[in-house]
Design a protein around this motif. Structure first.
Motif, PDB file in Angstrom:
ATOM      1  N   TYR A   1      -4.437  -9.023   9.154  1.00  0.00           N
ATOM      2  CA  TYR A   1      -3.332  -8.061   9.165  1.00  0.00           C
ATOM      3  C   TYR A   1      -2.072  -8.812   8.827  1.00  0.00           C
ATOM      4  O   TYR A   1      -1.733  -9.791   9.491  1.00  0.00           O
TER       5      TYR A   1
ATOM      6  N   MET B   1       1.821  -8.904   8.766  1.00  0.00           N
ATOM      7  CA  MET B   1       3.000  -8.224   9.293  1.00  0.00           C
ATOM      8  C   MET B   1       4.197  -9.094   8.970  1.00  0.00           C
ATOM      9  O   MET B   1       4.444 -10.099   9.643  1.00  0.00           O
TER      10      MET B   1
ATOM     11  N   LEU C   1      -2.132 -12.223  10.704  1.00  0.00           N
ATOM     12  CA  LEU C   1      -2.942 -12.235  11.912  1.00  0.00           C
ATOM     13  C   LEU C   1      -4.405 -12.095  11.534  1.00  0.00           C
ATOM     14  O   LEU C   1      -4.774 -11.167  10.806  1.00  0.00           O
TER      15      LEU C   1
ATOM     16  N   ALA D   1      -7.533 -10.909  12.783  1.00  0.00           N
ATOM     17  CA  ALA D   1      -8.215 -10.171  13.849  1.00  0.00           C
ATOM     18  C   ALA D   1      -9.667 -10.622  13.936  1.00  0.00           C
ATOM     19  O   ALA D   1     -10.259 -10.669  15.008  1.00  0.00           O
TER      20      ALA D   1
ATOM     21  N   PRO E   1     -11.998 -10.847  25.659  1.00  0.00           N
ATOM     22  CA  PRO E   1     -10.729 -10.325  26.164  1.00  0.00           C
ATOM     23  C   PRO E   1     -10.108  -9.324  25.194  1.00  0.00           C
ATOM     24  O   PRO E   1     -10.471  -9.270  24.022  1.00  0.00           O
ATOM     25  N   SER E   2      -9.176  -8.544  25.721  1.00  0.00           N
ATOM     26  CA  SER E   2      -8.476  -7.556  24.908  1.00  0.00           C
ATOM     27  C   SER E   2      -7.772  -8.245  23.747  1.00  0.00           C
ATOM     28  O   SER E   2      -7.155  -9.292  23.921  1.00  0.00           O
ATOM     29  N   GLY E   3      -7.899  -7.678  22.570  1.00  0.00           N
ATOM     30  CA  GLY E   3      -7.242  -8.250  21.392  1.00  0.00           C
ATOM     31  C   GLY E   3      -8.072  -9.303  20.700  1.00  0.00           C
ATOM     32  O   GLY E   3      -7.624  -9.937  19.744  1.00  0.00           O
ATOM     33  N   SER E   4      -9.329  -9.498  21.144  1.00  0.00           N
ATOM     34  CA  SER E   4     -10.135 -10.560  20.559  1.00  0.00           C
ATOM     35  C   SER E   4     -10.813 -10.124  19.254  1.00  0.00           C
ATOM     36  O   SER E   4     -11.483 -10.923  18.611  1.00  0.00           O
ATOM     37  N   GLY E   5     -10.668  -8.845  18.882  1.00  0.00           N
ATOM     38  CA  GLY E   5     -11.212  -8.404  17.596  1.00  0.00           C
ATOM     39  C   GLY E   5     -12.489  -7.597  17.703  1.00  0.00           C
ATOM     40  O   GLY E   5     -13.133  -7.308  16.698  1.00  0.00           O
TER      41      GLY E   5
ATOM     42  N   SER F   1     -13.033  -4.338  18.541  1.00  0.00           N
ATOM     43  CA  SER F   1     -12.999  -3.032  17.870  1.00  0.00           C
ATOM     44  C   SER F   1     -12.944  -3.200  16.363  1.00  0.00           C
ATOM     45  O   SER F   1     -13.587  -2.445  15.617  1.00  0.00           O
ATOM     46  N   THR F   2     -12.196  -4.203  15.923  1.00  0.00           N
ATOM     47  CA  THR F   2     -12.106  -4.448  14.483  1.00  0.00           C
ATOM     48  C   THR F   2     -13.494  -4.717  13.907  1.00  0.00           C
ATOM     49  O   THR F   2     -13.872  -4.156  12.875  1.00  0.00           O
TER      50      THR F   2
ATOM     51  N   ARG G   1      -6.941   6.234  13.835  1.00  0.00           N
ATOM     52  CA  ARG G   1      -5.931   5.554  14.651  1.00  0.00           C
ATOM     53  C   ARG G   1      -4.657   6.369  14.786  1.00  0.00           C
ATOM     54  O   ARG G   1      -3.815   6.081  15.607  1.00  0.00           O
TER      55      ARG G   1
END
Ligand SMILES: Nc1ncnc2c1ncn2[C@@H]1O[C@H](COP(=O)(O)OP(=O)(O)O)[C@@H](O)[C@H]1O
Ligand SMILES: [Mg+2]
Lengths: 233, 391
Positions: free
Chosen positions: A11, A13, A18, A20, A39-43, A45-46, B389
């Motif tokens: 990503y 920005m 970033l 993911a 952990p949350s944000g570790s990818g 869902s991606t 989303r």
């Protein structure tokens, strides 16, 4: 069934890039029940969205049933989502203005199945998740656990070989959670390949393999985890 | 996914949002309704003018003599001869002299207009007699002092009683009443019924003017009326040697002119229709765009479970089509209701135009396709993950 090689999702920005997912490689065989934790944000869902053909990777290869997914066009991807994959979301993602039965009928509509058969199959799918009494309820008239079961019925109705679930029990109480995990266990026993994202140990325990993600990379080798699991059980 | 299924989805979505769907339709309803009403009004007023004109007969040819740039004149016996010679084109001819006169019955006086003419006048103008008789040729030969009265005069001077056989004073001269005309218009002062008819020879003497300023001809049919008009023009030119001295007016030509005026009016209406439907269409596009962004998540869900681009495109396109289609039908109903009321309250006669209903409905559907396509296309181009989303 699933072969992911050196796969990345970036990503951008502004000036920051970033990752993911960062050069990730994973193989999942048919009939496996895999839990992805991290952990949350570790990818997580991606990764799941890419496996589910909802999103596309920035780099690397992903092949499903030995076919490189990037070769498919939009229509073919839609057909894969329709017939090959059942996707279950944390937030259920039911169409609010349609009844439980109508929601479950949707994949059948897009599969071109006509009304009579559609009705029979959707009803059967809802019965199989224990909702035969709630066919004509709107999502707003159902509890969270019931809504998630409608979503599972919808994911199952075309009998796809691969089931993907992104924190399916994250919003549920423990009783509903147990019910849903039992459904998954049964499905896996019947031969479905299942990939579940979770950060809940009880969910992870019923899986026969655990993949740990951190910052878009594998934290541990999956083989090792499987050994650990078998010894601990 | 079948078309039927897409229709069902569209109906469901429209029914789920009744108020908004209705407001969206409103532009089309008003556009189509006002077009239908305006067309009905235009056609109705044209019809009432045409009816009045064709009451006189499409075979009617009027000749007005001004004698400008000429000092010669035809006399009516020459024209009678000319009419007989052209019997295959001309069925009748009536000369006319006109003037204002004062009528008197005992003490009551009334001013009216006088027409001096011959027997054929009633045939050409399709004017009947309610009692007695009209003028005949022999009245002219003997310059009889006889008169046929319009119905208004009977009302005003004889209180509606039969005046036949009685005497009446016209500008102080005594005339015998031989007939009463049928009532035509609303019998007011100055109307077609406020007239008297006397033999033309008597009229020339009474008005102290031998000049005849107008003639009426009747063609044998509407088809030959143009040829008959030219024949008359050619004949008149031989005498007057100047086209300024006379004017020949052909009723069927006038009706043609009226027709082309109606055509122009319809073109203008068509323009107004196009603009109002354009405005309606922009309204639809606007609401469809809102609807697409409101339902982005739903689109994402549908895509995630197998909807193809064209399924989404079809869903929104058919929804737009249904909205404009239903709007078009409601507009047609509204327009026809207005047309009915126009006729009921005698504004102009009600004329229902099926072609315009079909056209207006077709245009509403076209508006649906054109203005629905952009939002529908936008919806179908979303990436599944982006749509899912969307908050
Ligand atoms: N559309 C996006 N735009 C920018 N960054 C994103 C987007 N989606 C996810 N990310 C980032 O990618 C990383 C992984 O996200 P995600 O896969 O949702 O994590 P997890 O599901 O493990 O909690 C996070 O840092 C998140 O902020
Ligand atoms: Mg997540």
């Amino acid at each position: 069934m699933i072969r992911i090689n050196e796969l990345s999702k970036k990503y951008e920005m502004g000036d920051n890039v970033l990752y993911a997912l960062d050069h990730l490689s994973i193989h999942i065989k048919e009939h496996e029940f895999v839990a992805i934790i991290g952990p949350s944000g570790s990818g997580k869902s991606t990764l799941m969205n890419i496996i589910g053909c909802l999103d596309s990777p920035s780099e690397g290869k992903y092949s499903l049933n030995n076919i490189e997914v990037s070769k498919f066009n939009g229509n073919e991807l839609a057909e894969i989502r329709n017939f090959q994959i059942g996707f279950i979301f944390q937030g259920y993602n039911l169409v609010k203005k349609l009844t439980a039965l109508e929601n479950v009928e949707l994949p059948l509509i897009y599969a071109g199945i006509h009304a009579k058969e559609r009705h029979v199959r959707a009803k059967a799918a809802l019965e199989s998740v224990g909702l035969s009494e709630r066919l004509h309820h709107m999502p707003s008239e159902l509890s969270g656990g019931q809504q998630q079961r409608v979503a599972i019925a919808r994911a199952l109705v075309l009998d796809p070989p691969l089931l993907l679930a992104d924190e399916p029990t994250g919003n549920l109480d423990s009783k509903s959670e147990v019910e849903i995990l039992n459904i998954f266990k049964e499905l896996n026993a019947k031969g479905n390949t299942i990939v579940v994202i979770t950060h809940d140990d009880s969910v992870a325990k019923i899986a026969n393999r655990i993949i740990r993600l951190k910052d878009g990379k594998l934290e541990q080798e999956s083989e090792v985890i499987e050994d650990e699991l078998t010894t601990s059980v | 996914m079948s078309l039927l299924q897409a229709y069902k989805m569209a109906i469901k979505s429209i029914m789920n949002n009744k108020v908004r769907s209705f407001l969206t339709m409103l532009g089309v309803i008003i556009g189509v309704g006002s077009v239908i009403t305006a067309v009905a009004f235009a056609k109705g007023s044209t019809k009432s003018i045409t009816d009045q004109l064709s009451e006189l007969g499409t075979e009617l040819i009027t000749v007005n003599i001004s004698m400008r740039n000429s000092n010669r004149d035809v006399n009516y016996t020459d024209l009678e001869e000319f009419t007989e010679q052209n019997a295959e084109l001309l069925a009748a001819m009536a000369p006319q002299v006109t003037g204002s006169v004062t009528l008197k019955n005992s003490d009551v006086t009334w001013s009216s207009s006088l027409i001096g003419t011959t027997e054929d006048y009633s045939k050409i103008n399709k004017k009947g007699i309610s009692s007695g008789r009209f003028l005949i040729d022999i009245d002219n030969t003997y310059r009889q002092k006889i008169v046929v009265l319009g119905s208004t005069i009977v009302k005003e001077l004889y209180k509606g009683q039969n005046p036949i056989g009685k005497n009446i004073k016209i500008n102080g001269n005594v005339f015998k009443i031989v007939g009463v005309m049928e009532e035509t218009a609303s019998s007011e002062k100055g109307s077609n019924d406020d007239r008297i008819f006397i033999p033309i020879t008597t009229a020339q003497r009474l008005l102290k003017s031998s000049r005849i300023n107008s003639y009426q001809f009747m063609a044998t049919s509407a088809e030959v009326s143009e040829l008959a008009g030219t024949t008359i023009e050619n004949y008149l030119f031989k005498t007057y040697k100047s086209t300024d001295a006379y004017r020949v007016t052909n009723m069927s030509e006038m009706l043609d002119t009226l027709d082309s005026m109606t055509g122009t009016m319809m073109t203008v209406l068509g323009g107004i229709a196009a603009i109002s439907l354009l405005v309606g269409g922009i309204g639809i596009m606007n609401i469809m765009l809102v609807s697409v962004s409101e339902r982005t998540r739903e689109i994402g869900i549908r895509m995630a479970i197998g909807a193809k681009r064209r399924n989404i495109l079809l869903q929104f396109l058919i929804e737009a089509l249904m909205v404009t289609g239903i709007g078009g039908i409601l507009g047609i109903i509204l327009g026809n209701l207005a047309t009915f009321l126009i006729g009921k309250f005698d504004v102009v006669p009600s004329v229902y135009s099926v072609e315009w209903m079909v056209l207006a409905f077709g245009i509403s559907l076209l508006v649906g396709v054109v203005f629905g396509l952009f939002p529908a296309n936008k919806a179908s181009k979303l990436k599944p993950i982006d749509a899912l989303r969307y908050e």
